[in-house]
Scaffold this motif. Structure first.
Motif, short mmCIF file in Angstrom:
data_model
loop_
_atom_site.label_atom_id
_atom_site.label_comp_id
_atom_site.label_asym_id
_atom_site.label_seq_id
_atom_site.Cartn_x
_atom_site.Cartn_y
_atom_site.Cartn_z
N GLY A 86 0.78 -1.23 0.00
CA GLY A 86 0.00 0.00 0.00
C GLY A 86 0.81 1.28 0.00
N ARG A 107 -1.03 7.16 -8.12
CA ARG A 107 -2.47 6.93 -8.26
C ARG A 107 -3.19 7.93 -7.37
N TRP A 124 -7.47 4.75 -6.31
CA TRP A 124 -7.42 3.74 -5.26
C TRP A 124 -8.82 3.27 -4.90
N GLU A 132 -4.08 -6.54 -3.52
CA GLU A 132 -4.51 -5.30 -4.16
C GLU A 132 -5.55 -4.58 -3.32
N ALA A 187 -5.09 -0.85 -1.53
CA ALA A 187 -6.04 0.25 -1.71
C ALA A 187 -6.56 0.74 -0.37
N ARG A 197 -3.85 2.80 1.44
CA ARG A 197 -3.65 4.14 0.89
C ARG A 197 -4.81 5.06 1.26
#
Length: 255
Positions: free
Chosen positions: A66, A132, A137, A221, A225, A228
């Protein structure tokens, strides 16, 4: 945020921007890759295997946890930055942590000017791999939740929303509140479930066990996300994160 780069003195360097980046899972991952903490430069270092492939592997592992990661295949010690205590025309070698600090403000000098010098192809590769915005995210989170919902048994009714609750993690500066990477509830209606605990049970958990559980069982993943988003919009105790699948909206709900 981390900077990962080879260094002529220290080998391969993984420099965090702040102590908050040194989560238990991050420290365990770097230690498992042979890194040790160097307090002189405030970074993790590994004297061996600092090839371009090693840079990419380490950067990729940190992104999966992350973190924003800036990586370079050439030693950043070749770069120089003005030394505040010296005259403007004097320079000293730039430390990895100083470069990481500069990169946190891409619209300010001197990073702004450096980015303007990137060729279009390099800019596309850099932005797609390393940067990103918050909405991106959120959409990663929605996509992973959709994949999770599609794999669940049920009566055929489509899932409407998924909910995540908060969890505490050990960090270098103490405990930090974030989002648990495990779905707390998956609903096929618009009604928001009551996810408040009915009682509190204190259980001693060995150091690193929670991080190990996430590493083994959680979707990387989805975890990245959530981590973050927790940094960009820190939750409070009792908050709920709602992922509404029909509209792809992600909302933090305070209870």
């Amino acid at each position: 945020m981390f900077l990962v780069t080879p260094d002529p003195i220290h080998g391969l360097v993984a420099a965090p921007r702040s102590p908050e980046d040194l989560t238990p899972g991050t420290e365990e991952t770097l230690t498992a890759q042979g890194f040790t903490w160097n307090s002189d430069i405030e970074a993790y270092t590994r004297p061996t295997d600092h090839s371009s492939e090693a840079v990419d592997r380490t950067a990729g592992a940190l992104r999966e946890l992350g973190h924003y990661v800036f990586s370079a295949h050439a030693a950043v010690s070749r770069l120089t930055a003005p030394a505040p205590s010296l005259r403007p025309n004097r320079t000293t070698p730039m430390r990895p942590l100083e470069l990481a600090e500069l990169l946190t403000a891409p619209t300010e000098h001197p990073v702004r000017e450096a980015l303007r010098e990137l060729a279009p192809g390099n800019w596309t590769r850099w932005s797609s791999r390393h940067w990103r915005p918050p909405e991106a995210w959120r959409q990663v989170l929605v996509s992973r939740v959709k994949a999770f919902a599609a794999g669940q048994p049920g009566d055929g009714r489509p899932a409407v929303a998924a909910y995540f609750t908060t969890t505490e993690r050990r960090a270098a500066d103490g405990m930090r509140l974030g989002w648990s990477p495990f779905v707390a509830a998956l609903s096929d209606t618009e009604a928001i479930p009551d996810l408040r605990p009915t009682r509190t049970t204190v259980t001693a958990v060995p150091v690193g066990e929670a991080a190990l559980a996430e590493e083994v069982f959680a979707d990387p993943e989805l975890t990245a996300a959530l981590n973050r988003l927790a940094v960009l919009d820190p939750p409070d105790h009792g908050d709920i994160l709602r992922v509404h699948l029909p509209t792809r909206a992600v909302t933090r709900i305070s209870t």
